[in-house]
Design an enzyme around this catalytic site. Structure first.
Site, short mmCIF file in Angstrom:
data_model
loop_
_atom_site.label_atom_id
_atom_site.label_comp_id
_atom_site.label_asym_id
_atom_site.label_seq_id
_atom_site.Cartn_x
_atom_site.Cartn_y
_atom_site.Cartn_z
N ARG A 55 1.40 -0.36 -4.84
CA ARG A 55 0.31 0.05 -3.95
C ARG A 55 -1.02 -0.52 -4.43
O ARG A 55 -1.86 -0.94 -3.63
CB ARG A 55 0.24 1.57 -3.84
CG ARG A 55 -0.75 2.05 -2.79
CD ARG A 55 -0.58 3.52 -2.49
NE ARG A 55 -0.87 4.37 -3.63
CZ ARG A 55 -0.76 5.71 -3.61
NH1 ARG A 55 -0.34 6.32 -2.51
NH2 ARG A 55 -1.04 6.43 -4.68
N LYS A 78 -5.93 2.57 -1.45
CA LYS A 78 -6.59 3.62 -2.24
C LYS A 78 -7.91 3.12 -2.82
O LYS A 78 -8.14 3.06 -4.03
CB LYS A 78 -5.65 4.12 -3.34
CG LYS A 78 -5.89 5.58 -3.71
CD LYS A 78 -4.72 6.14 -4.50
CE LYS A 78 -4.99 7.56 -4.97
NZ LYS A 78 -5.13 8.50 -3.84
N GLU A 138 -4.96 12.59 8.08
CA GLU A 138 -4.82 12.99 6.68
C GLU A 138 -5.72 14.16 6.37
O GLU A 138 -6.72 14.39 7.04
CB GLU A 138 -5.23 11.84 5.74
CG GLU A 138 -4.14 10.87 5.38
CD GLU A 138 -4.57 9.98 4.22
OE1 GLU A 138 -5.03 10.50 3.19
OE2 GLU A 138 -4.43 8.76 4.35
#
Length: 390
Positions: free
Chosen positions: A135, A237, A273
């Protein structure tokens, strides 16, 4: 007797990372000192240990989700258009940044989160760290940054955990939260990728993320502030994803809510989210979670829960979920590395409070029990998700 490698003995004083406008010779000093660091681990100082020299001196029964700094961190550097080489374990301490560092001026940075758990028989397990590494690589590409290789990332997580072994909580008392960071540390004035990058990892023992512990959360749906928009960085992220939602979180918590659930930026009708975690909605045998389509982060706990749920015979869909569907849902829960699996007791939308099932046989508990069982070694790991490091 406490032993340290001779190559790192000089680092046991306060850490001072060279200036990010350092010369190449200074960078070469770091990489030469780090040449064998992935095989050499500093044993934590005796002063940080408890009487039996097995655990750090921490009140494990009252451990929240705050920074209790462990003794050591990992650090590695590289220049633009180059690859990371080897890093080193160093004492935890401040780092020095040039005022024009890319991360400070333009937010060129990523972070990850993973955990180490101690089993009942004393082993220490990591949970799918290679997923964090992959990721970060995807995020680094989006943010025009070099990134550590998968092996470099995983080995650095291992070394950081081993160096901080006394800070891994006793079984059932929490976990060691491990925070990898990748930042544009080199100085740059005009908008562009930084000339130098730093990858570092620090750690902290933690308990429950939410003050409610495992009690059901009460979420508030935000209709004005959006977390991410199509074409943005919501699917990686990036550090830039989080500060913009602080105002909404502060407002919601001031009204007694646990956290905020955000809607899509275009239609304002699909749930996406919570501030720092993914959300699931349950109706009968169907479990739904918003699709990771560029505005929703692909959570590692999320994908693990999806697989566990399917193993348990549930139908799982990753799709757009209209906010109106919440009215008929049986249960809802959140997932994330920091939060684990957290049940949702209610969601408030347009001043209407939607209540979910809190008693009886609950799906989230079934899934949570399996996940934690695998993470802590109580359930046999047939998926190859855990990694023993001692």
């Amino acid at each position: 007797m406490i032993q340290r490698t001779s190559a790192l003995r000089s680092l046991l004083g306060p850490l001072r990372v060279p200036s990010l406008s350092s010369k190449i010779s200074e960078y070469n000093w770091y990489t030469s000192q780090a040449a064998s660091s992935l095989q050499e681990v500093i044993i934590p100082c005796a002063s940080s240990l408890s009487g039996d020299d097995e655990y750090a001196d921490v009140d494990w029964d009252n451990l929240g989700f705050g920074l209790t700094r462990a003794d050591y961190m990992f650090i590695m550097k590289c220049f633009k258009d180059e690859s990371f080489q080897k890093g080193q374990i160093s004492p935890y301490g401040n780092i020095e940044l040039n005022p024009s560092a890319g991360v400070l001026n333009y937010g060129q940075g990523l972070f990850e989160g993973t955990k180490a758990q101690r089993t009942e028989d004393g082993r220490i397990l990591l949970f799918r760290p290679e997923q964090n590494a992959m990721r970060m690589k995807r995020g680094a590409e989006r943010m025009c940054m070099p990134s550590p290789s998968i092996d470099q990332f995983v080995n650095a997580v291992k070394e950081t955990t081993l160096a901080n072994k006394p800070w891994v909580p006793p079984p059932g008392k929490g976990s060691l939260y491990i925070r990898p960071l990748l930042i544009g540390s080199g100085p740059i004035l005009g908008l562009g990728p930084a000339p130098e990058y730093t990858f570092l990892i620090y750690a902290s023992p933690v308990g429950n993320y939410f003050k409610e512990g495992t009690a059901p959360l009460n979420l508030y749906i935000e209709e004005e502030v959006v977390r991410a928009s199509p074409g943005g960085a919501g699917g990686v992220k990036s550090i830039t994803n989080y500060a913009p939602v602080l105002k909404a979180i502060t407002k919601a918590k001031g009204r007694g809510f646990s956290d905020v659930l955000y809607l899509d930026a275009v239609n304002k009708k699909y749930i996406e989210e919570v501030s720092s975690c993914n959300i699931f909605v349950i109706k009968g045998n169907l479990i739904s979670t918003p699709a990771t389509n560029g505005t929703v982060l692909d959570g590692i706990t999320q994908k693990s829960i999806i697989e566990i749920a399917r193993d348990h015979g549930y139908q799982v869909e990753e799709r757009r979920i209209p906010v109106d569907e919440l009215i008929d849902a049986d249960e809802a829960f959140c997932t994330g590395t920091a939060v684990g699996v957290a049940p949702v007791g209610s969601i408030t939308y347009q001043n209407k409070r939607i209540e979910f099932k809190r008693e009886g046989q609950l799906v989230w508990q079934e899934l949570y029990s399996t996940l934690v069982g695998i993470q802590t070694g109580r359930i046999e790991d047939k998926k190859g998700w855990t990694m023993e490091i001692n």
